[in-house]
Design an enzyme around this catalytic site. Structure first.
Site, mmCIF file in Angstrom:
data_model
loop_
_atom_site.group_PDB
_atom_site.id
_atom_site.type_symbol
_atom_site.label_atom_id
_atom_site.label_comp_id
_atom_site.label_asym_id
_atom_site.label_seq_id
_atom_site.Cartn_x
_atom_site.Cartn_y
_atom_site.Cartn_z
ATOM 1 N N CYS A 112 -34.066 13.687 10.038
ATOM 2 C CA CYS A 112 -34.152 13.576 11.500
ATOM 3 C C CYS A 112 -34.085 12.109 11.902
ATOM 4 O O CYS A 112 -34.737 11.264 11.281
ATOM 5 C CB CYS A 112 -35.463 14.201 11.954
ATOM 6 S SG CYS A 112 -35.706 14.121 13.728
ATOM 7 N N LEU A 113 -33.304 11.821 12.947
ATOM 8 C CA LEU A 113 -33.174 10.437 13.428
ATOM 9 C C LEU A 113 -34.525 9.880 13.886
ATOM 10 O O LEU A 113 -34.729 8.669 13.878
ATOM 11 C CB LEU A 113 -32.175 10.363 14.591
ATOM 12 C CG LEU A 113 -30.731 10.754 14.267
ATOM 13 C CD1 LEU A 113 -29.874 10.725 15.518
ATOM 14 C CD2 LEU A 113 -30.141 9.844 13.200
ATOM 15 N N HIS A 167 -36.763 20.724 18.493
ATOM 16 C CA HIS A 167 -37.088 19.494 19.232
ATOM 17 C C HIS A 167 -37.424 19.813 20.692
ATOM 18 O O HIS A 167 -38.332 19.223 21.276
ATOM 19 C CB HIS A 167 -35.901 18.523 19.226
ATOM 20 C CG HIS A 167 -35.869 17.587 18.054
ATOM 21 N ND1 HIS A 167 -36.921 16.754 17.732
ATOM 22 C CD2 HIS A 167 -34.894 17.324 17.147
ATOM 23 C CE1 HIS A 167 -36.587 16.031 16.668
ATOM 24 N NE2 HIS A 167 -35.368 16.366 16.286
ATOM 25 N N GLY A 220 -26.877 15.696 15.474
ATOM 26 C CA GLY A 220 -27.493 16.349 16.617
ATOM 27 C C GLY A 220 -28.521 15.413 17.229
ATOM 28 O O GLY A 220 -29.069 14.550 16.524
ATOM 29 N N HIS A 251 -32.891 23.109 14.185
ATOM 30 C CA HIS A 251 -33.563 21.802 14.214
ATOM 31 C C HIS A 251 -33.623 21.257 15.650
ATOM 32 O O HIS A 251 -34.681 20.804 16.107
ATOM 33 C CB HIS A 251 -32.791 20.843 13.295
ATOM 34 C CG HIS A 251 -33.351 19.466 13.188
ATOM 35 N ND1 HIS A 251 -33.833 18.941 12.005
ATOM 36 C CD2 HIS A 251 -33.497 18.475 14.112
ATOM 37 C CE1 HIS A 251 -34.252 17.699 12.210
ATOM 38 N NE2 HIS A 251 -34.052 17.394 13.483
ATOM 39 N N GLU A 252 -32.496 21.331 16.366
ATOM 40 C CA GLU A 252 -32.446 20.761 17.721
ATOM 41 C C GLU A 252 -33.216 21.620 18.724
ATOM 42 O O GLU A 252 -33.856 21.086 19.629
ATOM 43 C CB GLU A 252 -30.991 20.575 18.171
ATOM 44 C CG GLU A 252 -30.154 19.652 17.284
ATOM 45 C CD GLU A 252 -30.786 18.300 16.996
ATOM 46 O OE1 GLU A 252 -31.531 17.784 17.857
ATOM 47 O OE2 GLU A 252 -30.553 17.756 15.900
ATOM 48 N N GLN A 266 -35.856 13.069 21.879
ATOM 49 C CA GLN A 266 -35.611 11.959 20.941
ATOM 50 C C GLN A 266 -35.194 10.673 21.636
ATOM 51 O O GLN A 266 -35.134 9.617 21.009
ATOM 52 C CB GLN A 266 -34.537 12.355 19.929
ATOM 53 C CG GLN A 266 -34.985 13.460 18.999
ATOM 54 C CD GLN A 266 -33.941 13.736 17.949
ATOM 55 O OE1 GLN A 266 -33.011 14.494 18.190
ATOM 56 N NE2 GLN A 266 -34.065 13.111 16.795
HETATM 57 ZN ZN LIG Z 1 -34.385 15.699 14.626
#
Ligand SMILES: [Zn+2]
Length: 163
Positions: free
Chosen positions: A88-89, A134, A46, A130-131, A51
């Site tokens: 998380c990226l 963000h 995701g 999670h997304e 991000q």
């Molecule tokens: Zn993330």
């Protein structure tokens, strides 16, 4: 194909609530294509607009058989509880156990601006939550107890200093 640079903790944009998506045009479709490219390149499931440095309520995901674009996402229902690893990226994929609802129903608009609802369970529900977080300027580490949060941040900073 365009891969965007991923914003990392503690970038301000990651802690800022995104602006609503209002234009559903070719530009948005191109942005979503870039977001998928960036997500696959980073081997994520995701990716949300903050991000890649854009303060927008928008994410893409491809997780557990659910591939979608979500503009202006909201979680309208949750049920149950699950405890599992999450990463998380934007925080170097460092895993930590996060308690989340087991099921979640997402309400969002697709790239054409059409509203839809989608229910998911397990890992995909975790991705919805999670997304959407963000888009609200929230990171998964914000769900952790203080000590565990500090440990993730410390490990992330250490790994970054090695690169
Ligand atoms: Zn993330």
């Amino acid at each position: 194909m365009a891969i965007r640079k991923i914003s990392e903790y503690p970038a301000e944009v990651l802690a800022t609530r995104g602006e609503p998506v209002t234009e559903f045009n070719d530009e948005l479709a191109a942005l979503c294509a870039d977001m998928f490219d960036t997500m696959y390149d980073a081997e994520g499931v995701g990716l949300a607009a903050p991000q890649i440095g854009l303060s927008l309520r928008l994410f893409v995901m491809d997780c557990d058989g659910i591939k979608l674009i979500a503009a202006n996402p909201e979680i309208i229902r949750t049920n149950g509880e699950q405890s599992g690893h999450e990463g998380c990226l934007s925080v170097g994929k460092i895993p930590a156990v996060v308690v989340r609802p087991l099921k979640a129903t997402l309400r969002a608009q697709n790239e054409k601006g059409e509203w839809f609802e989608r229910e998911a369970e397990g890992y995909a529900a975790r991705a919805f939550l999670h997304e959407t977080d963000h888009c609200d300027g929230k990171l998964f580490i914000d769900h952790l107890p203080r000590l565990r949060r500090d440990m993730v941040v410390k490990r992330f900073k250490k790994e970054k200093s090695w690169k």
